[in-house]
Design an enzyme around this catalytic site. Sequence first.
Site, short mmCIF file in Angstrom:
data_model
loop_
_atom_site.label_atom_id
_atom_site.label_comp_id
_atom_site.label_asym_id
_atom_site.label_seq_id
_atom_site.Cartn_x
_atom_site.Cartn_y
_atom_site.Cartn_z
N VAL A 44 0.84 -1.20 0.00
CA VAL A 44 0.00 0.00 0.00
C VAL A 44 0.88 1.26 0.00
O VAL A 44 0.65 2.21 -0.76
CB VAL A 44 -0.98 0.00 1.21
CG1 VAL A 44 -1.77 1.28 1.25
CG2 VAL A 44 -1.89 -1.21 1.15
N CYS A 45 1.93 1.24 0.84
CA CYS A 45 2.85 2.39 0.90
C CYS A 45 3.48 2.65 -0.46
O CYS A 45 3.68 3.80 -0.85
CB CYS A 45 3.96 2.13 1.91
SG CYS A 45 3.39 1.89 3.58
N THR A 46 3.82 1.59 -1.14
CA THR A 46 4.44 1.74 -2.46
C THR A 46 3.52 2.50 -3.40
O THR A 46 3.94 3.42 -4.12
CB THR A 46 4.80 0.34 -3.01
OG1 THR A 46 5.70 -0.29 -2.09
CG2 THR A 46 5.45 0.43 -4.38
N LEU A 49 3.31 6.32 -2.27
CA LEU A 49 4.44 7.18 -2.64
C LEU A 49 4.44 7.44 -4.14
O LEU A 49 4.75 8.56 -4.59
CB LEU A 49 5.75 6.55 -2.16
CG LEU A 49 5.92 6.58 -0.64
CD1 LEU A 49 7.17 5.85 -0.20
CD2 LEU A 49 5.97 8.00 -0.12
#
Length: 211
Positions: A44-46, A49
Amino acid sequence: MALRLGDEAPNFTAETTEGAIDFHEWLGDSWGVLFSHPADFTPVCTTELGAVAKTKEDFTKRNVKVIAISVDTLESHQGWISDIDETQNTTMNFPIIADPDRQVATLYDMIHPKADDKMTVRSVFVIGPDKKIKLTITYPASTGRNFSELLRVIDSLQLTARHKVATPANWQDGEDCIIVPAVTNDQIPELFPKGHREIKPYLRYTPQPNK
Ligand code: BEZ
């Protein structure tokens, strides 16, 4: 203690993927968005960003600097950036703070032990040019953030900082605003020359003043 709206955003020094920073110096006279990521190399973070890198211009044109933080090392961040660029078809264009000893995460209360005692939650802080906290949002690790909503709120924050208006539910930039209750009807012609409509004495709309 948790940070509250109106508190000064705590200053810190840290290593980032774009060099060492003193946070307040780095902010300068800009608005800022500081947002946390549970960990590097997480799906999800990928996507988050990548999404911010693609829309960074939308933040820049609002005089907003963006900075991410994850409680991993600089070396780990560098490897992750390669993955972000590859998988999200983008080029990372803003710094990620390395916070392996959780100095910044602790300062900003980004670790919520009952959710997870090691990783941060998805915290968002919008900081004004006066270094005061204007907005906090907290999402769980499992929910990716809506950055269009963040831009919408920044539009509202910047508008309401300059004009005696508030923004109604689901407001979008360009739509009518609400005249704040502290403004008397006598003051309206001078403050809002575009006119107004009164639905109730406490519910008065005016065209967006800065459009
Ligand atoms: C993610 O960024 O994909 C993620 C991180 C922690 C828990 C769940 C998802």
